[in-house]
Write a protein that holds these residues in place. Structure first.
Motif, PDB file in Angstrom:
ATOM      1  N   CYS A 110       0.860  -1.182   0.000  1.00 17.54           N
ATOM      2  CA  CYS A 110       0.000   0.000   0.000  1.00 17.54           C
ATOM      3  C   CYS A 110       0.899   1.235   0.000  1.00 17.54           C
ATOM      4  O   CYS A 110       1.889   1.296   0.729  1.00 17.54           O
ATOM      5  N   CYS A 115      -0.915   3.587   6.459  1.00 15.48           N
ATOM      6  CA  CYS A 115      -1.787   2.405   6.413  1.00 15.48           C
ATOM      7  C   CYS A 115      -1.303   1.362   7.429  1.00 15.48           C
ATOM      8  O   CYS A 115      -0.091   1.172   7.608  1.00 15.48           O
ATOM      9  N   THR A 117      -1.089  -1.654   7.184  1.00 12.53           N
ATOM     10  CA  THR A 117      -0.248  -2.702   6.572  1.00 12.53           C
ATOM     11  C   THR A 117       1.224  -2.275   6.513  1.00 12.53           C
ATOM     12  O   THR A 117       2.103  -3.104   6.300  1.00 12.53           O
ATOM     13  N   CYS A 138      -7.137  -0.071  -1.402  1.00 14.71           N
ATOM     14  CA  CYS A 138      -6.727  -0.781  -0.183  1.00 14.71           C
ATOM     15  C   CYS A 138      -7.959  -1.060   0.675  1.00 14.71           C
ATOM     16  O   CYS A 138      -8.757  -0.167   0.938  1.00 14.71           O
ATOM     17  N   CYS A 141      -7.177   1.074   4.308  1.00  9.46           N
ATOM     18  CA  CYS A 141      -7.189   2.542   4.410  1.00  9.46           C
ATOM     19  C   CYS A 141      -7.952   3.199   3.258  1.00  9.46           C
ATOM     20  O   CYS A 141      -8.089   4.416   3.225  1.00  9.46           O
TER      21      CYS A 141
HETATM   22 ZN    ZN Z   1      -3.677   0.909   2.786  1.00  8.38          ZN
END
Ligand code: ZN
Ligand code: CTP
Length: 153
Positions: A110, A115, A117, A138, A141
């Motif tokens: 991402c 985010c 992740t 995503c 987010c």
């Molecule tokens: Zn994201």
């Protein structure tokens, strides 16, 4: 000289996979993503070949190997126009366009630094919006990324 004779040819393969109609600027990314430096069979690459469809195209021939469905998804993201040819005993036994799945997990980053992740050990997950150009959204987010922003891990 016929147009066939003017075309640069790389040797036919006996068994394996030919990825054709790759945009010229994606060829080296595909070699990296498929880890072809570690291939056990021969790999032939041609790029900057003239293509009516793409302007310039690349071809990758991988002897003795078929692609996993995950690898086919990675190619679909990078090169939506690519054709996969499965070669058996020198003949094209199967020809198909790559397909984008509706969701992809794990192999794309991402681009949003905030985010989750990118902050925690959480695998990425995106919804694929196929259109003229591929977009990924995503699931965590909601940041959307266009083709140029897609980075494969
Ligand atoms: Zn994201
Ligand atoms: N090929 C190969 N070895 C074989 C057979 C085919 O490397 N034993 C390659 C060809 O060079 C081509 C691709 O696999 O790059 C697909 O082959 P084919 O369907 O015969 O070519 P085209 O008709 O040109 O394909 P398309 O219509 O998809 O452009």
């Amino acid at each position: 000289m016929t147009s066939k004779e003017k075309t640069l040819r790389i040797a036919a393969i006996k068994e394996g996979t030919v990825i054709d109609h790759i945009p010229a600027d994606k060829i080296f990314t595909i070699i990296r993503v498929l880890r072809l430096d570690k291939a056990s069979g021969s790999v032939s690459v041609a790029t900057n070949l003239p293509s009516k469809l793409l302007g310039k195209k690349g071809v990758v021939k991988i002897a003795g190997r078929e692609l996993t469905s995950l690898e086919a998804e990675e190619i679909a993201l990078l090169a939506p126009e690519a054709t996969l040819n499965i070669i058996k005993d020198y003949e094209v036994s199967e020809k198909r366009k790559v397909n984008l799945p509706e969701q992809i997990s794990g192999f794309v980053d991402c681009m949003n630094p905030n985010c989750i992740t990118n902050k925690q050990p959480v695998a990425t997950r995106f919804s694929v919006k196929a259109g003229e150009k591929v977009r990924l959204k995503c699931d965590y987010c909601e940041r959307e990324m266009g083709q140029k922003q897609i980075r494969i891990l």
